[in-house]
Design an enzyme around this catalytic site. Sequence first.
Site, PDB file in Angstrom:
ATOM      1  N   HIS A   1       1.778  47.891  28.954  1.00 20.74           N
ATOM      2  CA  HIS A   1       2.322  48.371  30.232  1.00 20.74           C
ATOM      3  C   HIS A   1       1.201  49.010  31.071  1.00 20.74           C
ATOM      4  O   HIS A   1       1.108  48.776  32.275  1.00 20.74           O
ATOM      5  CB  HIS A   1       3.405  49.437  30.006  1.00 20.74           C
ATOM      6  CG  HIS A   1       4.648  48.953  29.307  1.00 20.74           C
ATOM      7  ND1 HIS A   1       5.084  49.481  28.127  1.00 20.74           N
ATOM      8  CD2 HIS A   1       5.553  48.002  29.634  1.00 20.74           C
ATOM      9  CE1 HIS A   1       6.210  48.884  27.759  1.00 20.74           C
ATOM     10  NE2 HIS A   1       6.513  47.965  28.653  1.00 20.74           N
TER      11      HIS A   1
ATOM     12  N   LYS B   1      22.424  48.191  25.991  1.00 19.32           N
ATOM     13  CA  LYS B   1      21.232  48.084  25.150  1.00 19.32           C
ATOM     14  C   LYS B   1      21.057  49.332  24.283  1.00 19.32           C
ATOM     15  O   LYS B   1      21.341  50.443  24.736  1.00 19.32           O
ATOM     16  CB  LYS B   1      19.996  47.945  26.062  1.00 19.32           C
ATOM     17  CG  LYS B   1      19.191  46.680  25.802  1.00 19.32           C
ATOM     18  CD  LYS B   1      18.057  46.586  26.812  1.00 19.32           C
ATOM     19  CE  LYS B   1      16.943  45.687  26.344  1.00 19.32           C
ATOM     20  NZ  LYS B   1      15.885  45.560  27.336  1.00 19.32           N
TER      21      LYS B   1
END
Length: 152
Positions: free
Chosen positions: A18, A42
């Site tokens: 990231h 999720k």
Amino acid sequence: MKKKAVFPGSFDPITLGHCDIIERGLQLFDEIVLAIGVNSAKQYTFGLEERKRFLEETFAEESRISIATYNTLTVDFCKSVEAQFILRGLRSTKDFNYEQPIAQTNRVMAGDVETVFLMASPEVTHISSSIVREIMKYNGNYQNLVPYTVRK
Ligand code: ADP
């Protein structure tokens, strides 16, 4: 006009993969909003507050980066913060196949929000949050895969 991008993700946890995309994104955009999407369907390993804190600590010195959470469509979130771009990273054809219909759907929904993909740098292409979580689970060494804020 300032170029502003939203980098949406789960960041469960943030990795050097990231960071690679974010740092390179700063060469292209004036501002980047790191936006944690809240997806109730999720299951996450790290709680929302902890994921947010990792991002805040990692980029505390970078005034052009801000952190947010959102639970709307990504394109609607972009409009709410006046971002013209969505930033995403590509590691492989698997990422490409996942990203293509999302980017195309976003384009149909909001033609004025452009998705920009950066190809992962070769030295971090193997890194994913799920691999980091797996190594953590079995007490392995994940120090080279995450920023210092997640290491401690
Ligand atoms: P999501 O659940 O939205 O896929 P992630 O946190 O897993 O959230 O990923 C957010 C973005 O970061 C995605 O565009 C993903 O492709 C990118 N990304 C994740 N790991 C890497 C890496 N090692 N190199 C480049 N991009 C990456």
